[in-house]
Write a protein that holds these residues in place. Structure first.
Motif, mmCIF file in Angstrom:
data_model
loop_
_atom_site.group_PDB
_atom_site.id
_atom_site.type_symbol
_atom_site.label_atom_id
_atom_site.label_comp_id
_atom_site.label_asym_id
_atom_site.label_seq_id
_atom_site.Cartn_x
_atom_site.Cartn_y
_atom_site.Cartn_z
ATOM 1 N N THR A 80 48.150 37.218 42.809
ATOM 2 C CA THR A 80 47.924 37.706 41.443
ATOM 3 C C THR A 80 46.485 38.190 41.302
ATOM 4 O OG1 THR A 80 47.238 35.535 40.646
ATOM 5 C CG2 THR A 80 49.611 36.061 40.500
ATOM 6 N N GLN A 81 46.241 38.944 40.259
ATOM 7 C CA GLN A 81 44.880 39.423 39.988
ATOM 8 C C GLN A 81 43.929 38.236 39.820
ATOM 9 O OE1 GLN A 81 43.930 42.598 40.225
ATOM 10 N NE2 GLN A 81 41.828 41.891 39.978
ATOM 11 N N HIS A 82 44.404 37.187 39.166
ATOM 12 C CA HIS A 82 43.581 35.992 38.981
ATOM 13 C C HIS A 82 43.220 35.366 40.332
ATOM 14 C CE1 HIS A 82 41.880 32.472 37.115
ATOM 15 N NE2 HIS A 82 42.697 31.698 37.806
ATOM 16 N N SER A 83 44.194 35.272 41.249
ATOM 17 C CA SER A 83 43.921 34.712 42.578
ATOM 18 C C SER A 83 42.908 35.564 43.330
ATOM 19 C CB SER A 83 45.209 34.602 43.389
ATOM 20 O OG SER A 83 46.068 33.638 42.836
ATOM 21 N N LYS A 84 43.027 36.874 43.209
ATOM 22 C CA LYS A 84 42.069 37.766 43.875
ATOM 23 C C LYS A 84 40.672 37.586 43.294
ATOM 24 C CE LYS A 84 45.338 41.319 45.292
ATOM 25 N NZ LYS A 84 45.722 42.745 45.168
ATOM 26 N N GLU A 85 40.594 37.365 41.993
ATOM 27 C CA GLU A 85 39.300 37.127 41.363
ATOM 28 C C GLU A 85 38.693 35.817 41.850
ATOM 29 O OE1 GLU A 85 40.216 37.337 37.193
ATOM 30 O OE2 GLU A 85 40.471 39.520 37.260
#
Length: 156
Positions: free
Chosen positions: A78-83
């Motif tokens: 997810t975008q959150h995990s990538k962040e």
């Protein structure tokens, strides 16, 4: 020895016997019989030494039994995990609790080791034990070509 109540993960199962591991202490118990258990089952149970020699154990009560679904998905993290992964070096792990139960673990790995890292997670007995401790019933492994592997421990 006396009886013990805990959460156990089944690490080995045959028709006649099984091996369970306490997810809190990592203590291993060989069961004298297999009461229908399968590898990766999670039991909230009480075990006791099996008489007369007390070198093996028996399950005397099961409060809850569930299985953990390991999912190797082709989805990107997810975008959150990538962040979360953006601020760490290769080899570093970031963990975050999910709202309610479960957790997300994100690790940055060398880009050419993404698939191997994901497979290591999927085949590691500790992944199941961690899921049991987190009360998860599904473990979802996602990866990206740029070296991000996320492991999502999801509740029911």
């Amino acid at each position: 020895m006396s009886e013990k109540t805990s959460t156990f993960v089944v690490t080995h199962a045959e028709d006649e016997s099984a091996i369970v591991r306490d997810v809190e202490t990592a203590q291993v118990h060989t069961l004298a019989t297999n009461p229908g258990l399968e590898v990766h089952d999670v039991l909230e149970a009480t075990v006791a030494p099996d008489p007369p020699l007390e070198v093996t154990w028996q399950v005397i009560a099961v409060e809850n039994r569930r299985s953990i679904d390991l999912v190797d998905t082709d989805l990107e993290p997810t975008q959150h995990s990538k962040e979360l992964a953006a601020g760490v070096d290769v080899g570093e792990l970031v963990t975050e609790e999910r709202a309610g139960t479960g957790a997300i673990h994100v690790v940055r790995v060398p880009e050419d080791e993404v698939d191997a890292a994901a497979q290591d997670v999927l085949h590691d007995d500790e992944t199941i034990a961690r899921a049991a401790r987190l009360e998860a019933v599904r473990v979802e492994v996602r990866r990206s070509a740029d070296g991000v592997v996320s492991v999502r421990y999801l509740p029911d």
